[in-house]
Design a protein around this motif. Structure first.
Motif, mmCIF file in Angstrom:
data_model
loop_
_atom_site.group_PDB
_atom_site.id
_atom_site.type_symbol
_atom_site.label_atom_id
_atom_site.label_comp_id
_atom_site.label_asym_id
_atom_site.label_seq_id
_atom_site.Cartn_x
_atom_site.Cartn_y
_atom_site.Cartn_z
ATOM 1 N N LEU A 11 0.845 -1.190 0.000
ATOM 2 C CA LEU A 11 0.000 0.000 0.000
ATOM 3 C C LEU A 11 0.882 1.243 0.000
ATOM 4 N N GLU A 12 0.618 2.147 -0.936
ATOM 5 C CA GLU A 12 1.323 3.428 -0.993
ATOM 6 C C GLU A 12 0.299 4.546 -0.851
ATOM 7 N N LEU A 13 0.509 5.405 0.133
ATOM 8 C CA LEU A 13 -0.381 6.546 0.330
ATOM 9 C C LEU A 13 0.433 7.828 0.208
ATOM 10 N N PRO A 14 -0.152 8.857 -0.440
ATOM 11 C CA PRO A 14 0.590 10.104 -0.661
ATOM 12 C C PRO A 14 0.903 10.813 0.646
ATOM 13 N N LEU A 15 2.148 11.278 0.740
ATOM 14 C CA LEU A 15 2.613 11.982 1.927
ATOM 15 C C LEU A 15 2.787 13.460 1.576
ATOM 16 N N PRO A 16 2.064 14.367 2.264
ATOM 17 C CA PRO A 16 2.206 15.796 1.958
ATOM 18 C C PRO A 16 3.653 16.266 2.108
ATOM 19 N N GLU A 17 4.016 17.297 1.378
ATOM 20 C CA GLU A 17 5.388 17.792 1.404
ATOM 21 C C GLU A 17 5.804 18.259 2.795
ATOM 22 N N TRP A 18 4.845 18.781 3.552
ATOM 23 C CA TRP A 18 5.195 19.305 4.866
ATOM 24 C C TRP A 18 5.423 18.197 5.895
ATOM 25 N N ALA A 19 4.936 16.976 5.580
ATOM 26 C CA ALA A 19 5.069 15.860 6.520
ATOM 27 C C ALA A 19 6.335 15.072 6.209
ATOM 28 N N LYS A 20 7.307 15.136 7.061
ATOM 29 C CA LYS A 20 8.561 14.429 6.857
ATOM 30 C C LYS A 20 8.439 12.943 7.159
ATOM 31 N N GLU A 21 7.498 12.600 8.037
ATOM 32 C CA GLU A 21 7.271 11.197 8.377
ATOM 33 C C GLU A 21 5.822 11.002 8.784
ATOM 34 N N ALA A 22 5.367 9.755 8.752
ATOM 35 C CA ALA A 22 3.984 9.447 9.120
ATOM 36 C C ALA A 22 3.872 7.955 9.379
ATOM 37 N N ASN A 23 2.854 7.585 10.140
ATOM 38 C CA ASN A 23 2.548 6.187 10.396
ATOM 39 C C ASN A 23 1.200 5.849 9.776
ATOM 40 N N PHE A 24 0.876 4.561 9.783
ATOM 41 C CA PHE A 24 -0.392 4.112 9.201
ATOM 42 C C PHE A 24 -1.379 3.788 10.310
ATOM 43 N N ALA A 25 -2.562 4.397 10.234
ATOM 44 C CA ALA A 25 -3.666 4.045 11.136
ATOM 45 C C ALA A 25 -4.561 3.064 10.394
ATOM 46 N N ILE A 26 -4.697 1.852 10.949
ATOM 47 C CA ILE A 26 -5.508 0.802 10.329
ATOM 48 C C ILE A 26 -6.777 0.648 11.165
ATOM 49 N N VAL A 27 -7.899 0.980 10.556
ATOM 50 C CA VAL A 27 -9.182 0.998 11.267
ATOM 51 C C VAL A 27 -10.003 -0.218 10.856
ATOM 52 N N HIS A 28 -10.413 -1.030 11.852
ATOM 53 C CA HIS A 28 -11.227 -2.218 11.587
ATOM 54 C C HIS A 28 -12.666 -1.924 11.979
ATOM 55 N N LEU A 29 -13.592 -2.352 11.142
ATOM 56 C CA LEU A 29 -15.018 -2.241 11.436
ATOM 57 C C LEU A 29 -15.552 -3.650 11.654
ATOM 58 N N THR A 30 -16.044 -3.929 12.839
ATOM 59 C CA THR A 30 -16.483 -5.281 13.173
ATOM 60 C C THR A 30 -17.919 -5.287 13.680
ATOM 61 N N GLY A 31 -18.548 -6.463 13.568
ATOM 62 C CA GLY A 31 -19.897 -6.652 14.089
ATOM 63 C C GLY A 31 -20.967 -6.022 13.213
ATOM 64 N N GLU A 32 -22.213 -6.309 13.571
ATOM 65 C CA GLU A 32 -23.350 -5.779 12.820
ATOM 66 C C GLU A 32 -23.418 -4.264 12.909
ATOM 67 N N LYS A 33 -23.018 -3.709 14.028
ATOM 68 C CA LYS A 33 -23.053 -2.256 14.197
ATOM 69 C C LYS A 33 -21.779 -1.579 13.682
ATOM 70 N N ARG A 34 -20.913 -2.402 13.054
ATOM 71 C CA ARG A 34 -19.680 -1.873 12.467
ATOM 72 C C ARG A 34 -18.889 -1.071 13.507
ATOM 73 N N LYS A 35 -18.665 -1.720 14.655
ATOM 74 C CA LYS A 35 -17.900 -1.079 15.716
ATOM 75 C C LYS A 35 -16.472 -0.842 15.249
ATOM 76 N N MET A 36 -15.948 0.329 15.561
ATOM 77 C CA MET A 36 -14.652 0.739 15.055
ATOM 78 C C MET A 36 -13.558 0.546 16.095
ATOM 79 N N GLY A 37 -12.423 0.007 15.624
ATOM 80 C CA GLY A 37 -11.223 -0.083 16.443
ATOM 81 C C GLY A 37 -10.024 0.094 15.522
ATOM 82 N N TRP A 38 -8.931 0.557 16.052
ATOM 83 C CA TRP A 38 -7.789 0.804 15.161
ATOM 84 C C TRP A 38 -6.469 0.497 15.849
#
Length: 213
Positions: free
Chosen positions: A151-178
């Motif tokens: 996976l490649e995601l664009p990094l803005p010029e002002w951001a020298k570094e960044a991490n990936f937030a991986i958000v999971h949606l689970t259950g019938e109510k699509r409960k969110m966790g990351w």
């Protein structure tokens, strides 16, 4: 009497010598030995390269070119591009899904054992940790049977570094966790952060300034 006998013996010897000489003259001379015709020895040209000689090719003044290493490409030939959303059937032949100018999701060859109806899209709005750039949705959840997804995601010029937030949606109510994970690498020249992962969620992934968990 003795003189007459000597003369007779002398004549007999001369007759014998003459007969022998005549026979010798009549005997055919032996045939000269046949000289064999010269033969030409031909040898196939040597087109092989000596493994111990990494210099030049035989019979050539050109330097030997180094053979490139054979590598299995993680990016298959199939490419699908859209500005904001891609829905496609991805199978074992792999695919490269590209959104906008730089966001790309690569399914390596043989990562999927069967065809999957997959969705890769942009989504507006914050959803969790501090976000850098755009948010992207993925689904359904898949696990690679071979090389990891890329996976490649664009990094803005002002951001020298960044991490990936991986958000999971689970259950019938699509409960969110990351979970926040560090990138595999950052390509500043290309302007992207790269994540190699064996799993993709049924949820969202975006870049964040938060620290990895």
């Amino acid at each position: 009497m003795q003189t007459h006998k000597s003369q007779w013996l002398t004549r007999a010897v001369l007759v014998v010598i003459s007969a022998v000489s005549f026979g010798a003259c009549q005997k055919p001379a032996p045939a000269p030995a046949k000289v064999p015709e010269p033969t030409q020895m031909t040898e196939a040209p040597d087109t092989t390269w000596d493994a111990a000689d990494a210099g030049t090719e035989p019979n050539s003044g050109n330097k030997r070119k180094k053979e490139p290493e054979l590598r299995r490409s993680a990016r298959p030939e199939l490419k699908l591009r859209n500005d904001s959303k891609i829905q496609a059937s991805v199978d074992s032949s792999g695919a490269e899904l590209i959104l906008g100018a730089k966001a790309a999701l690569v399914f390596p060859v043989s990562a999927l054992s069967s065809a999957v109806a997959y969705s890769f899209a942009q989504r507006q709005g914050p959803v969790g940790p501090k976000r850098i750039g755009l948010n992207y949705t993925f689904g359904p959840a898949v696990t690679s049977a071979g090389e990891p997804f890329v996976l490649e995601l664009p990094l803005p010029e002002w951001a020298k570094e960044a991490n990936f937030a991986i958000v999971h949606l689970t259950g019938e109510k699509r409960k969110m966790g990351w979970v926040v994970v560090a990138p595999t690498r950052v390509d500043s020249k290309k302007g992207v952060a790269v994540l190699e992962t064996p799993e993709l969620p049924d949820g969202m992934i975006y870049l964040t300034s938060d620290k990895p968990d």
